[in-house]
Design an enzyme around this catalytic site. Structure first.
Site, mmCIF file in Angstrom:
data_model
loop_
_atom_site.group_PDB
_atom_site.id
_atom_site.type_symbol
_atom_site.label_atom_id
_atom_site.label_comp_id
_atom_site.label_asym_id
_atom_site.label_seq_id
_atom_site.Cartn_x
_atom_site.Cartn_y
_atom_site.Cartn_z
ATOM 1 N N LYS A 56 -6.956 12.628 1.989
ATOM 2 C CA LYS A 56 -6.541 12.070 3.283
ATOM 3 C C LYS A 56 -7.002 12.956 4.440
ATOM 4 O O LYS A 56 -7.464 12.448 5.467
ATOM 5 C CB LYS A 56 -5.023 11.898 3.307
ATOM 6 C CG LYS A 56 -4.523 10.850 2.321
ATOM 7 C CD LYS A 56 -3.023 10.927 2.095
ATOM 8 C CE LYS A 56 -2.579 9.945 1.002
ATOM 9 N NZ LYS A 56 -1.155 10.080 0.646
ATOM 10 N N GLN A 100 4.670 12.553 1.811
ATOM 11 C CA GLN A 100 3.978 12.443 0.522
ATOM 12 C C GLN A 100 5.010 12.357 -0.595
ATOM 13 O O GLN A 100 5.854 13.245 -0.746
ATOM 14 C CB GLN A 100 3.059 13.650 0.306
ATOM 15 C CG GLN A 100 2.217 13.580 -0.951
ATOM 16 C CD GLN A 100 1.168 12.482 -0.878
ATOM 17 O OE1 GLN A 100 0.530 12.302 0.159
ATOM 18 N NE2 GLN A 100 0.990 11.768 -1.965
ATOM 19 N N ASP A 125 2.775 4.563 6.704
ATOM 20 C CA ASP A 125 2.864 4.188 5.295
ATOM 21 C C ASP A 125 3.615 2.875 5.114
ATOM 22 O O ASP A 125 3.602 2.287 4.032
ATOM 23 C CB ASP A 125 3.587 5.293 4.501
ATOM 24 C CG ASP A 125 2.656 5.976 3.505
ATOM 25 O OD1 ASP A 125 1.534 5.474 3.303
ATOM 26 O OD2 ASP A 125 3.057 7.000 2.937
#
Length: 935
Positions: A56, A100, A125
């Site tokens: 990422k 995460q 997200d």
């Protein structure tokens, strides 16, 4: 039927990245220096998480996104994780951030609570319940979609197959893929069936699908012969199965039996190389979309601030009625509106807050706004409305002209508040609210100064007492006590040893002579300049005798109380630029001299560290607001006679960063231009390094008539008719004072705008006369102001004039070089600013010049302590006195603050209460807890 066309996620994701790269480049062109910001919060150190995060970060760097990886240890608690998320929510440079998962922690942390703590507008997200809810009800344009489903939709679009009207089947119902994929297809007008582990006749359901998305997490679960001929197959699975032909002994497969399925499907994604690359690409796309939304909503450099809509009443009610008529917005909301982060704001109730100095560090690379100082002509005892004008100007600049505008004002002392002056929050419809909180206690800064000041005073007398009653060894044993059989110098004591040129750190190593030097300050009681303070006007404390108790063994002396805002610690607070600098200034404060003429500092007393601790919260500026909702810093309140009479350097510096390049910070200098403005330039600006753009000089018809020879005015006494009836000759004669103060301001090379603060008794002819004469003698502009009655709208002409003046050429310069001898600096101020013929030094002043020069303080700036009611030393001399000799009766040193203050005429540092003090009108309503009466 030909084999299925392979949908390459690698190829599509590369197209997406190139498109995003172009979009980011366009953003940078439109807003120079702007970059989309992505934060990735990781807890622990899982290898797979590290790999995904590196992917990422690499993708973000290629596109031009500013990605920041925040890594918390596996020992992080839920509270620590939530605090970090809260800070990222508030950071305007972060447009998207992800947590995460999974969290690698050995602490009990609620993952659902963590993901739902992410601000929905930054939840790229798409995992928060709010974004999930919006997706489920079809608000696709107002939410973030989880990255994998979003990537799947992009791959489906690449096939050219129209989703609308098709039958779609989703296998899997996870919150990350299956459930949002169902909603996404549904709101793109497909007929959707969700299948899962309990679904009967799974093969039959799959065989009906025009579009099949599989996210079951089970290797090759979907067989090729289940697939409807020509279907679009999106395989989200990543599974490892044994493979003896591979070096690793395993290979990656999806949830679909790929080889068989591609013979029946029309389009299919491979594993790997299908959905996987799209997930990262979609994260980047969501981040860029969030940044675009940010730019649409927030113009860089311009606050997204809501102003209060005022409807002024006529006649204007009392100040406290006006203050109470407007309900202030929560101070936390205002802080957010002006770009402060939550961890930079410490709330003190709903209406005021302390602002951390970390904000200045964070904003250090931001350009400063335009800097405006409000001053005035020589005032009447009633005041001419500088505070009101400061607030009204900021309200006009912000609420009416759309500029970022910040007011910076001094905190009022409770002495004048309860004495004769009343409050200092401005007045009418241009004031700081809530006015009772502004005028009483605020956040306790003045009380902290009182405590710190009196700690020094107590230390002085205690040291004199102990030195007079104990031997060297007894003093040494008490100053460096034995703890568990060992003696150790404190840091403050080591610094004192070095000043004495004793380079030893072992207390046992000092000789008898060195111990004598170390323990004995040998303070001369007659040289003590440090007084006790309190924040109340009390004339009976102007001269007292201390030490009369028998326990003091006859060690008494004459002393006095000053008012707290006259303390040097207040001046230090106002001039410091940070904790380190404040600690240094507090240590340098000279409180007395030894009998040999050596200056004694608070560092010598060993109290400087304790002072810094007492002042560690007071150093943070206090945030409040105007009636119309503009931000105001209320910080520091040094006297404008024996100190420099300006609010803090730190408040100005933080405000200048917050308003940005096109914004305005308006600060007020105490008393008239001859006092507060001169000290603003020669002391405050000299230490801060800031250069002002405009001087606003407040004038009133009332004060100018007084300078023209009108009768004396006093608080609580009706104005004579000379002030309530038109009298142009008297007014024109008094404009000599206005002319002199304009000249004083222009001496510093800054354009001057005259604000004529209109009262209801003023005639239009009188106002226009003042405006015309001001322009004739060099003002950049002069305007009528009615902000007291009309709020910011009444200062619009002033705001427009200030904007124009801020763009005019200027040549800022100090009045004198600090390296000049003390007497020369005093003479320059007296002759240039006051118009004196010369100065006269009384014997005490002559001795102080010799002493301070010898002690090394001769190069400090000068802070003249004189009456504010006249340009001369005589408060009865109005207009522009000339030919007078300015008497300097004494000179004192505020070494820590950084100036010498000559005493001109008779000056009191402890005001007295009048016959009818203001507190007669103040009371408390026991039913509501509200303050009643007038300030």
């Amino acid at each position: 039927m030909p084999p299925a066309e392979i949908i390459s996620g690698k190829a599509v994701s590369e197209q997406v990245r190139q498109r995003l790269k172009s979009q980011v480049a366009e953003m940078k062109e439109r807003v120079p220096g702007f970059r989309p910001g992505l934060a990735i919060l990781q807890v622990g150190d899982r290898d797979d998480s590290n790999l995904y995060i590196s992917m990422k970060l690499k993708a973000a760097a290629e596109i031009g996104i500013n990605a920041n990886h925040i890594k918390l240890p596996s020992t992080a608690t839920e509270a620590e994780v939530l605090r970090c998320i809260h800070n990222l929510n508030d950071d305007p440079a972060v447009h998207g951030f992800i947590v995460q998962l999974p969290l690698d922690t050995n602490k009990p942390i609620n993952t659902e609570k963590v993901t739902n703590s992410v601000a929905p507008e930054k939840d790229v997200d798409g995992l928060s319940s709010i974004n999930a809810g919006k997706l489920s009800r079809g608000d696709l344009g107002d939410c973030f979609i989880p990255c994998t489903p979003k990537g799947c939709m992009e791959l489906i679009r690449q096939t050219g197959v129209q989703v609308a009207g098709k039958r779609a089947v989703v296998i899997g119902r996870s919150k990350i893929v299956g459930a949002p994929m169902h909603d996404l297809l549904l709101w793109n007008h497909a007929t959707v069936t969700t299948c899962h582990s309990k679904t009967a006749s799974l093969a039959e359901e799959v065989s009906k699908a025009d579009i099949l998305v599989v996210a079951a997490g089970k290797a090759e679960m979907v067989k090729g012969d289940w697939i409807k001929p020509g279907a679009v197959v999106i395989d989200c699975g990543i599974n490892h199965i044994p493979d003896s032909t591979r070096a690793s002994g395993k290979r990656v497969v999806g949830d679909v039996a790929y080889s068989a399925a591609k013979e029946k499907a029309g389009y299919i994604t491979p594993v790997p190389g299908g959905v996987g690359p799209m997930t990262v690409a979609m994260l980047m796309q969501s981040t860029v979309e969030s940044a675009q939304r940010f730019l649409e909503k927030y113009q860089p450099g311009k606050w997204n601030i809501q102003y209060n809509q005022l409807i002024p009443r006529t006649p204007v009610p009392s100040d406290i009625e006006v203050s109470r008529s407007c309900f202030p917005k929560p101070i936390g909301q205002l802080a957010k509106e002006i770009g402060l982060l939550s961890d930079e704001v410490q709330l003190y109730g709903q209406c005021k807050a302390k602002i951390s100095l970390s904000a200045l560090k964070r904003l250090k690379d931001q350009p400063d706004g335009r800097y405006v100082v409000v001053t005035g002509i020589t005032p009447t005892p009633l005041g001419e409305g500088k505070s009101t004008t400061t607030v009204g100007l900021v309200q006009a600049l912000g609420a009416y002209l759309g500029r970022n505008a910040f007011a910076c004002v001094r905190q009022p002392s409770q002495g004048p508040t309860f004495g004769i002056k009343g409050g200092a929050a401005g007045g009418g419809y241009s004031q700081v609210i809530p006015m009772e909180e502004f005028n009483l206690h605020l956040t306790g800064d003045i009380h902290a100064i009182t405590a710190a000041n009196n700690l020094v005073a107590a230390a002085i007398d205690a040291r004199i007492f102990h030195e007079a009653t104990q031997s060297d060894q007894a003093l040494y044993s008490r100053l460096v006590p034995s703890v568990d059989g060992a003696r150790k110098f404190s840091n403050v004591q080591i610094q004192r040893l070095r000043r004495l040129h004793i380079e030893k750190t072992d207390p046992r190593a000092l000789t008898g002579d060195e111990i004598n030097k170390f323990v004995r300050l040998d303070i001369d009681p007659d040289s003590i300049t440090w007084q006790r303070v309190m924040d109340t006007n009390d004339r009976f404390l102007r001269k007292i005798t201390i030490g009369q108790s028998p326990t003091e063994k006859g060690f008494s002396r004459t002393a006095q109380f000053d008012i707290t805002v006259a303390s040097e610690i207040m001046a230090v607070l106002a001039l410091t630029d940070g904790l380190e600098d404040m600690r240094r200034r507090l240590a340098k404060m000279v409180v007395a001299s030894s009998k040999n003429g050596v200056p004694i500092t608070t560092e010598d007393l060993g109290v400087s560290g304790a002072l810094a601790v007492l002042m560690k919260d007071a150093i943070e500026p206090n945030l409040m607001q105007t009636l119309e909702g503009n931000p105001v810093f209320v910080h520091a309140g040094p006297f404008a006679n024996i100190a420099h009479g300006n609010s803090s350097v730190l408040a100005d510096k933080i405000a200048l960063k917050l308003v940005g390049k096109e914004g305005f910070v308006v600060t007020e200098a105490g008393f008239g231009a001859d006092i507060g403005m001169e000290k603003f330039f020669d002391i405050k600006c000299r230490y801060s390094g800031l250069q002002p753009h405009v001087v606003v000089l407040v004038a009133t018809v009332r004060a100018l008539k007084m300078h023209g020879g009108g009768p004396t005015v006093a608080a609580g006494v009706p104005l004579p008719k000379e002030y309530t009836e038109e009298n142009l000759p008297l007014l024109e004669k008094g404009c000599s004072n206005l002319r002199k103060q304009i000249q004083n301001a222009r001496t510093f090379g800054i354009p001057v705008v005259v604000a004529v603060n209109a009262f209801k008794s003023d005639t239009e002819a009188e106002l226009q006369l003042v405006i015309r004469l001001a322009k004739e003698v060099g003002a950049f502009d002069a305007v009528k102001c009615t902000h007291w009655a009309e709020a910011g709208r009444g200062a619009m002409a002033l705001a427009e004039a200030v904007q124009r003046a801020s763009l005019a050429p200027s040549n800022f310069k100090f009045l004198y070089n600090v390296e000049l001898p003390i007497l020369d600096k005093i003479r320059i101020i007296a002759q240039t600013i006051y118009g004196a013929k010369d100065v006269e030094l009384l014997p005490e002043a002559e001795q102080k010049i010799l002493l301070y020069t010898k002690q090394g303080f001769g190069n400090l700036p000068i802070c003249m302590a004189k009456t504010h009611l006249s340009l001369s030393h005589d408060p009865e001399q109005k207009g522009v006195p000339s030919g007078f000799i300015l008497p300097i009766r004494d000179i004192r040193a505020s070494v820590g603050a950084g100036f010498l203050y000559p005493l001109v005429g008779t000056m009191s540092t402890m005001p007295g209460l009048p016959t009818r003090p203001c507190f007669y009108d103040i009371d408390l309503d026991p039913a509501t807890g509200e303050v009643t009466g007038l300030f």
